[in-house]
Design a protein around this motif. Structure first.
Motif, PDB file in Angstrom:
ATOM      1  N   ALA A  66       3.418  -0.901  -6.717  1.00  0.00           N
ATOM      2  CA  ALA A  66       4.265  -1.053  -7.910  1.00  0.00           C
ATOM      3  C   ALA A  66       5.669  -0.482  -7.696  1.00  0.00           C
ATOM      4  N   GLN A  67       5.814   0.378  -6.713  1.00  0.00           N
ATOM      5  CA  GLN A  67       7.133   0.978  -6.448  1.00  0.00           C
ATOM      6  C   GLN A  67       7.977   0.102  -5.518  1.00  0.00           C
ATOM      7  N   LEU A  68       7.432  -1.029  -5.101  1.00  0.00           N
ATOM      8  CA  LEU A  68       8.141  -1.902  -4.158  1.00  0.00           C
ATOM      9  C   LEU A  68       8.569  -3.208  -4.815  1.00  0.00           C
ATOM     10  N   SER A  69       9.602  -3.842  -4.267  1.00  0.00           N
ATOM     11  CA  SER A  69      10.008  -5.174  -4.714  1.00  0.00           C
ATOM     12  C   SER A  69       8.989  -6.207  -4.219  1.00  0.00           C
ATOM     13  N   GLY A  70       9.095  -7.428  -4.737  1.00  0.00           N
ATOM     14  CA  GLY A  70       8.199  -8.493  -4.297  1.00  0.00           C
ATOM     15  C   GLY A  70       8.287  -8.726  -2.791  1.00  0.00           C
ATOM     16  N   GLY A  71       9.511  -8.779  -2.283  1.00  0.00           N
ATOM     17  CA  GLY A  71       9.703  -9.005  -0.844  1.00  0.00           C
ATOM     18  C   GLY A  71       9.084  -7.889  -0.013  1.00  0.00           C
ATOM     19  N   GLN A  72       9.243  -6.644  -0.514  1.00  0.00           N
ATOM     20  CA  GLN A  72       8.647  -5.504   0.212  1.00  0.00           C
ATOM     21  C   GLN A  72       7.120  -5.567   0.163  1.00  0.00           C
ATOM     22  N   GLN A  73       6.589  -6.001  -0.987  1.00  0.00           N
ATOM     23  CA  GLN A  73       5.120  -6.108  -1.083  1.00  0.00           C
ATOM     24  C   GLN A  73       4.599  -7.169  -0.105  1.00  0.00           C
ATOM     25  N   GLN A  74       5.351  -8.252   0.044  1.00  0.00           N
ATOM     26  CA  GLN A  74       4.898  -9.262   1.000  1.00  0.00           C
ATOM     27  C   GLN A  74       5.010  -8.737   2.430  1.00  0.00           C
ATOM     28  N   ARG A  75       5.971  -7.874   2.693  1.00  0.00           N
ATOM     29  CA  ARG A  75       6.066  -7.252   4.018  1.00  0.00           C
ATOM     30  C   ARG A  75       4.812  -6.405   4.296  1.00  0.00           C
ATOM     31  N   VAL A  76       4.357  -5.690   3.264  1.00  0.00           N
ATOM     32  CA  VAL A  76       3.128  -4.905   3.421  1.00  0.00           C
ATOM     33  C   VAL A  76       1.963  -5.849   3.730  1.00  0.00           C
ATOM     34  N   ALA A  77       1.913  -6.983   2.999  1.00  0.00           N
ATOM     35  CA  ALA A  77       0.824  -7.940   3.199  1.00  0.00           C
ATOM     36  C   ALA A  77       0.865  -8.522   4.612  1.00  0.00           C
ATOM     37  N   ILE A  78       2.065  -8.701   5.140  1.00  0.00           N
ATOM     38  CA  ILE A  78       2.188  -9.219   6.514  1.00  0.00           C
ATOM     39  C   ILE A  78       1.673  -8.172   7.509  1.00  0.00           C
ATOM     40  N   ALA A  79       2.039  -6.926   7.294  1.00  0.00           N
ATOM     41  CA  ALA A  79       1.533  -5.856   8.164  1.00  0.00           C
ATOM     42  C   ALA A  79       0.001  -5.803   8.082  1.00  0.00           C
ATOM     43  N   ARG A  80      -0.534  -5.939   6.874  1.00  0.00           N
ATOM     44  CA  ARG A  80      -1.998  -5.949   6.699  1.00  0.00           C
ATOM     45  C   ARG A  80      -2.624  -7.124   7.457  1.00  0.00           C
ATOM     46  N   ALA A  81      -1.956  -8.274   7.417  1.00  0.00           N
ATOM     47  CA  ALA A  81      -2.499  -9.458   8.101  1.00  0.00           C
ATOM     48  C   ALA A  81      -2.534  -9.261   9.613  1.00  0.00           C
TER      49      ALA A  81
END
Ligand SMILES: Nc1ncnc2c1ncn2[C@@H]1O[C@H](COP(=O)(O)OP(=O)(O)OP(=O)(O)O)[C@@H](O)[C@H]1O
Length: 240
Positions: free
Chosen positions: A152-167
């Protein structure tokens, strides 16, 4: 139809070979053929955009590729394993080699960024230091220093970056992304796709990206299109 790999990192031979693939849902008059008689070859390392109107079968094809759905008929061979016939164990092994990226990120809100990246490997015995790898990936996607933040503390783009790292944490040979830029503004979307391509290429991963966004599709090596569960285009490379 055949899609070749372009650029560095590709190995010889097709990573994905699909023939006469079919998947339906429902029964009787309500039966819907989401994917029908689909044949396609994608070489290892290729980055492919999958386009088509809503309901054309893109997500179903991605789920079949990821081993989340089982085909009703046909062949779906990924890295030598026919997912249509694979046993439970082989299917689980396959899923571990797939990195998934979704439109709505699907991060766990109560977990930190670092713990979100670690989720796929928590139950696995892996030959690397999980936390060190997660930190390294967060650095690679530009989020060093944000490990303790919550989504929740991140922007949408940053959240997708996290999801990419998770992938990427499980070192996937195949990255399947379903509308990865669909929740982002178009500039952020192109930037995120660029990042996904870069990190995918560094690992020579094959990538299939479902998208409605023309700019995103054009930034891939190949564009294939679906309509009513079938392929409609021949996978020719778009002009640079
Ligand atoms: N689990 C399911 N149960 C019933 N029908 C389904 C299921 N999954 C997909 N379908 C149907 O299969 C067809 C293809 O759906 P799919 O989600 O693959 O299309 P799509 O091209 O990804 O659409 P969108 O771009 O809107 O995500 C649609 O008619 C959809 O309603």
């Amino acid at each position: 139809m055949a899609v070749d790999a372009e650029g560095a990192g590709a190995t010889a031979g097709a990573a994905i070979r699909i023939s006469g693939l079919g998947r339906s849902f429902g029964a009787g008059d309500a039966r819907i053929a989401a994917v029908r008689d689909l044949s396609l070859e994608i070489a290892s390392g290729a980055v492919v955009a999958l386009c088509g109107p809503s309901g054309s079968g893109k997500s179903t094809l991605l789920h079949l590729l990821a081993g989340i759905e089982r085909p009703d008929c046909g062949q779906l061979v990924v890295d030598g394993v026919d997912l249509a016939r694979a046993g439970r164990r082989a299917l689980l092994d396959h899923r571990r080699r797939v990195g998934l990226v979704f439109q709505r990120f699907h991060l766990l809100p109560a977990l930190s960024v670092l713990d979100n990246v670690l989720v796929p490997v928590v139950p696995l015995r892996v030959p690397f230091d999980k936390v060190a790898r997660a930190r390294q990936l967060l650095d690679a996607v530009g989020l060093a220093g944000r490990e303790s933040a919550t989504p929740a503390q991140l922007s949408g783009g940053q959240q997708q970056r996290v999801a990419i790292a998770r992938a990427l944490i499980g070192d996937p040979t195949l990255i399947v992304a379903d509308e990865p830029t669909g929740s982002l503004d178009s500039a952020t979307g192109v930037e995120i796709l660029g990042l996904l391509r870069r990190v995918g290429r560094e690992r020579s991963a094959t990538m299939v990206v479902a998208t409605h966004d023309r700019d995103v599709a054009e930034s891939c090596d190949y564009v294939i299109s679906m309509r009513d569960g079938r392929l409609t285009s021949d996978g020719a490379a778009l002009p640079a």
